[in-house]
Design an enzyme around this catalytic site. Structure first.
Site, PDB file in Angstrom:
ATOM      1  N   THR A 114       0.837  -1.194   0.000  1.00 56.04           N
ATOM      2  CA  THR A 114       0.000   0.000   0.000  1.00 56.04           C
ATOM      3  C   THR A 114       0.872   1.243   0.000  1.00 56.04           C
ATOM      4  O   THR A 114       1.790   1.366   0.809  1.00 56.04           O
ATOM      5  CB  THR A 114      -0.931  -0.001   1.231  1.00 56.04           C
ATOM      6  OG1 THR A 114      -1.847  -1.087   1.089  1.00 56.04           O
ATOM      7  CG2 THR A 114      -1.708   1.298   1.340  1.00 56.04           C
TER       8      THR A 114
ATOM      9  N   HIS B 193      -7.329 -11.150  -1.815  1.00 59.71           N
ATOM     10  CA  HIS B 193      -6.729 -10.751  -0.539  1.00 59.71           C
ATOM     11  C   HIS B 193      -7.537 -11.365   0.606  1.00 59.71           C
ATOM     12  O   HIS B 193      -8.572 -10.848   1.017  1.00 59.71           O
ATOM     13  CB  HIS B 193      -6.734  -9.232  -0.436  1.00 59.71           C
ATOM     14  CG  HIS B 193      -5.871  -8.676   0.653  1.00 59.71           C
ATOM     15  ND1 HIS B 193      -5.286  -9.457   1.635  1.00 59.71           N
ATOM     16  CD2 HIS B 193      -5.470  -7.389   0.930  1.00 59.71           C
ATOM     17  CE1 HIS B 193      -4.586  -8.692   2.451  1.00 59.71           C
ATOM     18  NE2 HIS B 193      -4.684  -7.435   2.043  1.00 59.71           N
TER      19      HIS B 193
ATOM     20  N   ASN C 147      -4.427 -10.395   6.526  1.00 65.13           N
ATOM     21  CA  ASN C 147      -4.179  -9.124   7.212  1.00 65.13           C
ATOM     22  C   ASN C 147      -5.395  -8.493   7.881  1.00 65.13           C
ATOM     23  O   ASN C 147      -5.448  -7.285   8.096  1.00 65.13           O
ATOM     24  CB  ASN C 147      -3.551  -8.108   6.246  1.00 65.13           C
ATOM     25  CG  ASN C 147      -2.180  -8.519   5.795  1.00 65.13           C
ATOM     26  OD1 ASN C 147      -1.560  -9.413   6.367  1.00 65.13           O
ATOM     27  ND2 ASN C 147      -1.686  -7.901   4.734  1.00 65.13           N
TER      28      ASN C 147
ATOM     29  N   TYR D  93      -8.577  -8.220   6.894  1.00 62.94           N
ATOM     30  CA  TYR D  93      -9.609  -7.577   6.089  1.00 62.94           C
ATOM     31  C   TYR D  93     -10.789  -8.540   5.909  1.00 62.94           C
ATOM     32  O   TYR D  93     -10.849  -9.588   6.537  1.00 62.94           O
ATOM     33  CB  TYR D  93      -8.999  -7.069   4.784  1.00 62.94           C
ATOM     34  CG  TYR D  93      -7.927  -6.033   5.060  1.00 62.94           C
ATOM     35  CD1 TYR D  93      -8.253  -4.835   5.693  1.00 62.94           C
ATOM     36  CD2 TYR D  93      -6.585  -6.275   4.754  1.00 62.94           C
ATOM     37  CE1 TYR D  93      -7.271  -3.895   6.004  1.00 62.94           C
ATOM     38  CE2 TYR D  93      -5.606  -5.346   5.060  1.00 62.94           C
ATOM     39  CZ  TYR D  93      -5.953  -4.154   5.683  1.00 62.94           C
ATOM     40  OH  TYR D  93      -4.986  -3.224   6.008  1.00 62.94           O
TER      41      TYR D  93
ATOM     42  N   ASN E  59      -4.449  -5.727  12.743  1.00 64.49           N
ATOM     43  CA  ASN E  59      -5.870  -5.349  12.750  1.00 64.49           C
ATOM     44  C   ASN E  59      -6.669  -6.142  13.784  1.00 64.49           C
ATOM     45  O   ASN E  59      -7.856  -6.417  13.610  1.00 64.49           O
ATOM     46  CB  ASN E  59      -6.494  -5.494  11.363  1.00 64.49           C
ATOM     47  CG  ASN E  59      -6.111  -4.353  10.438  1.00 64.49           C
ATOM     48  OD1 ASN E  59      -5.928  -3.230  10.880  1.00 64.49           O
ATOM     49  ND2 ASN E  59      -5.987  -4.643   9.149  1.00 64.49           N
TER      50      ASN E  59
END
Length: 367
Positions: free
Chosen positions: A32, A181, A184, A186, A241
């Site tokens: 990112t 994805h 992480n 999400y 996260n």
């Protein structure tokens, strides 16, 4: 009898992803950079940035929103509008002109968002559980993430179809494949792990149910691309996260065995950092997953050249991701081949916007 030994595999050895011939086993993973322009268009500098790094065997783009509702950070690009498709086409053209291969990573951030990105609506998640101590960057700076709204069962197929359309758009934009994805912390990871999924419908409870959304997304993107052009990224044991799972070996072992039957382009694993203390994490490294996944395996996790080659030669992985090293060294492959020193990444410019720390890291020829 032929007594000559087979040549040793190293990061510079070519490899095939089905019909794609990769010139080496070095992967530029998703990074990112927060440089998207109004309309969530990839930066006008993105074609330069990615083509500078076309020496990688495989480039995987920064995480890219499959839909407008999937955004969670300022200045991250999407692939859901015609303008975004056109902007990404400039990137793929530039990379292909340099002889590179590039996949797009598709994401939905789920609860790691803010009403500022969603027209005032709450972020969505498998369950209404707020991530503890997690903030996100908005146009007005860092903000706390509120407790998300649990998705209704009938809403989930809409998200699956958004991934299907995003996969179509990535194909139109000229990518060589896509990466789902699932890592992480999400949305797809939130459904997968029991620390964030307390649902009682067909998307919660058992591992099979919690993996359902991930597998549905893989299925629809494979309908578009063929399974051999779809990769998947997972982060077993990752805590980023505010993620956790009570039985990570069982959860991720079951999922990886399911993925092994799908004839994917690859599985991309982020190895967890082993915490210090009296409660060691169960083995979630390639040593655990390699016997479960005979297909092409990419591994990420702070690798250097010596460690990467050792893992390849042991047959524990097939390709190695070098994250910050690619960020700071557009000519990383040449530097590693020549044993040249590497540029030092500047964390102050990772998400700062502009050309500084993005397309101005020098190559060996410019030093």
């Amino acid at each position: 009898m032929n007594t000559r030994s087979a040549p040793k595999i190293d990061v510079f050895s070519p490899i095939a992803l089905d019909s794609l011939q990769l010139k080496n086993r070095l992967v530029m993973p998703p990074l990112t950079r927060s440089r998207a322009e109004p309309g969530n268009l990839p930066s006008s500098m993105a074609a330069t940035y990615y083509s500078q790094r076309a020496g990688a065997g495989l480039i995987i783009t920064e995480a890219t929103q499959a839909s407008a509702g999937g955004q969670g950070y300022i200045a991250t690009p999407g692939i859901y509008s015609e303008a975004q498709v056109q902007a990404w086409t400039k990137v793929t053209d530039a990379v292909h002109q340099k002889g590179g291969v590039i996949f797009m990573q598709l994401w939905h951030v789920g609860r790691i968002s803010h009403p500022d990105f969603r027209g005032g609506d709450l972020p969505v998640a498998p369950s209404a559980i707020a991530p503890r101590g997690v903030q996100t960057y908005t146009a007005d700076g860092l903000k706390d993430i509120p407790t998300p709204r649990a998705l209704e069962t009938h809403e989930i197929p809409v998200i699956v179809e958004e991934f299907r359309q995003a996969a179509r758009n990535a194909k139109i934009a000229g990518f060589d494949g896509i990466e789902v994805h699932g890592a992480n912390g999400y949305l797809l990871d939130q459904f997968l792990e029991d620390g964030t999924n307390q649902r009682t419908d067909r998307y919660g409870g058992s591992i099979e149910n919690r993996a359902r959304l991930l597998l549905e997304v893989i299925a629809v993107t494979a309908d578009v691309w063929g399974s051999d052009r779809v990769g998947v990224r997972l982060s077993p044991g990752g805590t980023f996260n505010d993620m956790c799972d009570r039985h990570p070996q069982e959860t991720f072992g079951t999922v990886v065995k399911r993925l092994a039957a799908l004839d994917l382009a690859y599985l991309h694993l982020i190895e967890p950092i082993q915490p210090q203390g009296e409660h060691p994490m169960p083995d979630l490294s390639v040593h655990f997953f390699r016997p479960l996944y005979p297909g092409t395996l990419i591994v990420a996790g702070g690798y250097n050249l010596a460690r990467a080659n050792a893992v390849l030669q042991a047959g524990l992985a097939d390709m190695i991701a070098f994250g910050q090293s690619f960020l700071a060294n557009p000519d990383l492959v040449e530097r590693l081949q020549r044993g040249a020193p590497l540029n030092t990444p500047d964390p102050q410019t990772f998400y700062s916007g502009g050309a500084n720390g993005y397309i101005d890291y020098p190559t060996l020829g410019e030093m």
